[in-house]
Write a protein that holds these residues in place. Structure first.
Motif, PDB file in Angstrom:
ATOM      1  N   VAL A 222       0.846  -1.191   0.000  1.00  0.00           N
ATOM      2  CA  VAL A 222       0.000   0.000   0.000  1.00  0.00           C
ATOM      3  C   VAL A 222       0.880   1.239   0.000  1.00  0.00           C
ATOM      4  CG1 VAL A 222      -1.776   1.273   1.255  1.00  0.00           C
ATOM      5  CG2 VAL A 222      -1.828  -1.227   1.213  1.00  0.00           C
ATOM      6  N   SER A 223       0.539   2.169  -0.876  1.00  0.00           N
ATOM      7  CA  SER A 223       1.291   3.408  -0.993  1.00  0.00           C
ATOM      8  C   SER A 223       0.312   4.566  -1.133  1.00  0.00           C
ATOM      9  CB  SER A 223       2.198   3.371  -2.228  1.00  0.00           C
ATOM     10  OG  SER A 223       1.412   3.308  -3.414  1.00  0.00           O
ATOM     11  N   ALA A 224       0.832   5.784  -1.072  1.00  0.00           N
ATOM     12  CA  ALA A 224      -0.031   6.946  -1.273  1.00  0.00           C
ATOM     13  C   ALA A 224      -0.689   6.892  -2.639  1.00  0.00           C
ATOM     14  CB  ALA A 224       0.782   8.232  -1.116  1.00  0.00           C
ATOM     15  N   GLU A 225       0.066   6.433  -3.626  1.00  0.00           N
ATOM     16  CA  GLU A 225      -0.481   6.358  -4.984  1.00  0.00           C
ATOM     17  C   GLU A 225      -1.580   5.297  -5.077  1.00  0.00           C
ATOM     18  OE1 GLU A 225       2.731   6.294  -4.192  1.00  0.00           O
ATOM     19  OE2 GLU A 225       3.313   8.291  -4.910  1.00  0.00           O
ATOM     20  N   SER A 226      -1.368   4.142  -4.440  1.00  0.00           N
ATOM     21  CA  SER A 226      -2.384   3.092  -4.528  1.00  0.00           C
ATOM     22  C   SER A 226      -3.650   3.481  -3.776  1.00  0.00           C
ATOM     23  CB  SER A 226      -1.835   1.759  -4.002  1.00  0.00           C
ATOM     24  OG  SER A 226      -1.608   1.803  -2.611  1.00  0.00           O
ATOM     25  N   ARG A 227      -3.513   4.283  -2.731  1.00  0.00           N
ATOM     26  CA  ARG A 227      -4.703   4.747  -2.010  1.00  0.00           C
ATOM     27  C   ARG A 227      -5.552   5.664  -2.887  1.00  0.00           C
ATOM     28  NH1 ARG A 227      -4.824   3.183   3.168  1.00  0.00           N
ATOM     29  NH2 ARG A 227      -2.861   2.582   4.176  1.00  0.00           N
ATOM     30  N   VAL A 228      -4.891   6.470  -3.705  1.00  0.00           N
ATOM     31  CA  VAL A 228      -5.627   7.323  -4.642  1.00  0.00           C
ATOM     32  C   VAL A 228      -6.403   6.457  -5.638  1.00  0.00           C
ATOM     33  CG1 VAL A 228      -5.396   9.001  -6.515  1.00  0.00           C
ATOM     34  CG2 VAL A 228      -4.060   9.282  -4.418  1.00  0.00           C
ATOM     35  N   VAL A 229      -5.721   5.433  -6.175  1.00  0.00           N
ATOM     36  CA  VAL A 229      -6.368   4.529  -7.132  1.00  0.00           C
ATOM     37  C   VAL A 229      -7.529   3.789  -6.475  1.00  0.00           C
ATOM     38  CG1 VAL A 229      -6.029   2.470  -8.561  1.00  0.00           C
ATOM     39  CG2 VAL A 229      -4.271   4.245  -8.495  1.00  0.00           C
ATOM     40  N   LEU A 230      -7.303   3.277  -5.264  1.00  0.00           N
ATOM     41  CA  LEU A 230      -8.339   2.517  -4.572  1.00  0.00           C
ATOM     42  C   LEU A 230      -9.552   3.391  -4.266  1.00  0.00           C
ATOM     43  CD1 LEU A 230      -9.550   0.130  -3.097  1.00  0.00           C
ATOM     44  CD2 LEU A 230      -8.037   0.605  -1.146  1.00  0.00           C
ATOM     45  N   SER A 231      -9.336   4.603  -3.790  1.00  0.00           N
ATOM     46  CA  SER A 231     -10.456   5.490  -3.461  1.00  0.00           C
ATOM     47  C   SER A 231     -11.299   5.782  -4.696  1.00  0.00           C
ATOM     48  CB  SER A 231      -9.936   6.793  -2.851  1.00  0.00           C
ATOM     49  OG  SER A 231      -9.368   6.567  -1.573  1.00  0.00           O
ATOM     50  N   ALA A 232     -10.632   6.078  -5.804  1.00  0.00           N
ATOM     51  CA  ALA A 232     -11.370   6.383  -7.035  1.00  0.00           C
ATOM     52  C   ALA A 232     -12.117   5.159  -7.541  1.00  0.00           C
ATOM     53  CB  ALA A 232     -10.410   6.901  -8.103  1.00  0.00           C
ATOM     54  N   ALA A 233     -11.468   3.994  -7.497  1.00  0.00           N
ATOM     55  CA  ALA A 233     -12.104   2.769  -7.992  1.00  0.00           C
ATOM     56  C   ALA A 233     -13.284   2.372  -7.114  1.00  0.00           C
ATOM     57  CB  ALA A 233     -11.084   1.643  -8.048  1.00  0.00           C
ATOM     58  N   ALA A 234     -13.151   2.533  -5.798  1.00  0.00           N
ATOM     59  CA  ALA A 234     -14.248   2.182  -4.896  1.00  0.00           C
ATOM     60  C   ALA A 234     -15.470   3.056  -5.157  1.00  0.00           C
ATOM     61  CB  ALA A 234     -13.805   2.318  -3.446  1.00  0.00           C
ATOM     62  N   THR A 235     -15.237   4.337  -5.411  1.00  0.00           N
ATOM     63  CA  THR A 235     -16.351   5.234  -5.717  1.00  0.00           C
ATOM     64  C   THR A 235     -17.007   4.852  -7.043  1.00  0.00           C
ATOM     65  OG1 THR A 235     -15.384   7.061  -4.456  1.00  0.00           O
ATOM     66  CG2 THR A 235     -17.026   7.630  -6.115  1.00  0.00           C
TER      67      THR A 235
END
Length: 373
Positions: A222-235
């Motif tokens: 988990v990284s700052a970049e993957s959190r951005v991807v995960l948040s957008a994908a979850a939405t």
């Protein structure tokens, strides 16, 4: 960035939480009710951000909320008469915020709303702020609540939030297992929305976009970049299921969570492991999508293009990579539990929203095989 989707204005991006005072001011509230755990309130400093609005906090609820949790919150809201309710936290906290706004304080009246016999209330405007990426609750028009161990939904267009603030930085304090389970929940939303009987061209595109993004990050550090991807994908996956609702993987996940305490996202993934190959195997004989086997076959091909030709095995690998066992038995499920789980799942409406019919004997046999993985 700000956009309006499903009648919900969504403000996204790292640091978006800093805009909450400005965004709340836009509602011109006299008083605000915050629905969040005490830990989330302390971690985010949300009360200080709402200085001047006489914020009251409702935190008397548990994960996977019970009807009693929603009724307590509704009573608090009825007494406090807020102009704005702010739900902050994971899917449970955001769902409770929806219940607090929408349910009557009387249990019988609330049960009538859950049955669809009466419409939800709309006590105040609603702002949702996820601190865990996965549920997509910030953009859906329904909320999960358990009544006597059985999952119900507060499901009505008026349940949608007025505004959602999605800040990936808020997910940085999530433990790895919570982050991974949330990602698996979002992946289940994407897969199930794609093959739902209610899918549309738009919902399928949202689901595919989310699926591709999630498979690219699951199991990786988990990284700052993957959190951005995960948040957008979850939405995006949330936007997809808002249009289609979920299917059998969720129907089978609900009793696993309610009875055995298995994290919701993980429970969904454990069931997709067997549902993916079963659906492909039974499509020619048991298709129940009125658009036909060729249509569903294209959806399965889209899933295989992302997960690979053996999608069930690939999903089991992703579950392992996320730090979990794909075997039901490793999560406390015993053979004695299976008949009750099958009855509960097949009695839920979500079990009939998928592309193939599910026979109890077939499902029971498959679950027995999944006990050992």
């Amino acid at each position: 960035m700000s956009e309006v989707v499903n009648d919900v204005e969504v403000v996204t991006g790292n640091g978006a939480v800093q805009r909450i005072p400005e965004l709340v001011a836009g509602f011109a509230p006299r008083r605000v009710l915050v629905v969040a755990s005490r830990a989330a309130v302390a971690r985010t400093g949300i009360v200080a951000r709402l200085d001047g609005y006489r914020p009251e906090v409702f935190a008397d609820f548990a994960p996977n909320p019970q009807l009693a949790d929603g009724l307590r919150g509704a009573a608090v809201a009825a007494a406090a008469q807020p102009d704005l309710i702010l739900g902050l936290g994971g899917g449970s906290a955001m769902d409770v915020a929806k219940l607090v706004r929408g349910l009557p304080t009387d249990r019988d009246d609330a049960t009538a709303v859950l049955r669809g016999a009466a419409q939800p209330q709309r006590r105040a405007r609603l702002l949702l702020v996820p601190t865990v990426a996965g549920s997509g609750s910030e953009v859906t028009g329904f909320a999960t609540v358990f009544v006597g161990g059985v999952k119900h939904s507060l499901d009505h267009p008026s349940v949608h939030a007025d505004l959602a603030v999605v800040d990936p930085e808020l997910t940085a304090t999530c433990p790895p297992d919570v982050t991974s389970s949330g990602a698996l929940d979002a992946l289940a939303h994407a897969v199930e929305s794609l093959w739902s009987l209610r899918s549309t061209a738009l919902s399928r595109q949202l689901a595919l976009d989310a699926m591709r993004a999630l498979v690219g990050i699951l199991g990786r550090p988990v990284s700052a970049e993957s959190r951005v991807v995960l948040s957008a994908a979850a939405t995006r996956a949330g936007l997809a299921i808002d249009r289609t609702r979920t299917t059998a993987a969720h129907a089978f996940a609900y009793p696993l969570t309610a009875r055995l305490g298995i994290r919701h996202g993980l429970a969904c993934a454990l069931n997709l492991v067997w549902l993916l190959p079963f659906t492909a195997e039974r499509l020619s004989t048991d298709c129940q999508d009125p658009r036909g086997t060729a249509f569903v076959g294209r959806r399965l091909a889209e899933i295989s293009a992302v997960l690979g030709p053996d999608s069930g095995t690939r999903l089991a690998e992703l579950v392992r990579a996320a730090g979990f066992s794909p075997a039901l038995g490793d999560h406390g499920v015993t053979e004695a539990d299976l008949p009750g789980l099958v009855d509960a799942a097949l009695g839920h409406s979500r079990s009939t929203n998928g592309p193939v019919r599910l026979d109890p004997a077939d499902v029971l046999s498959l679950l027995r095989k999944r006990l050992a993985g």
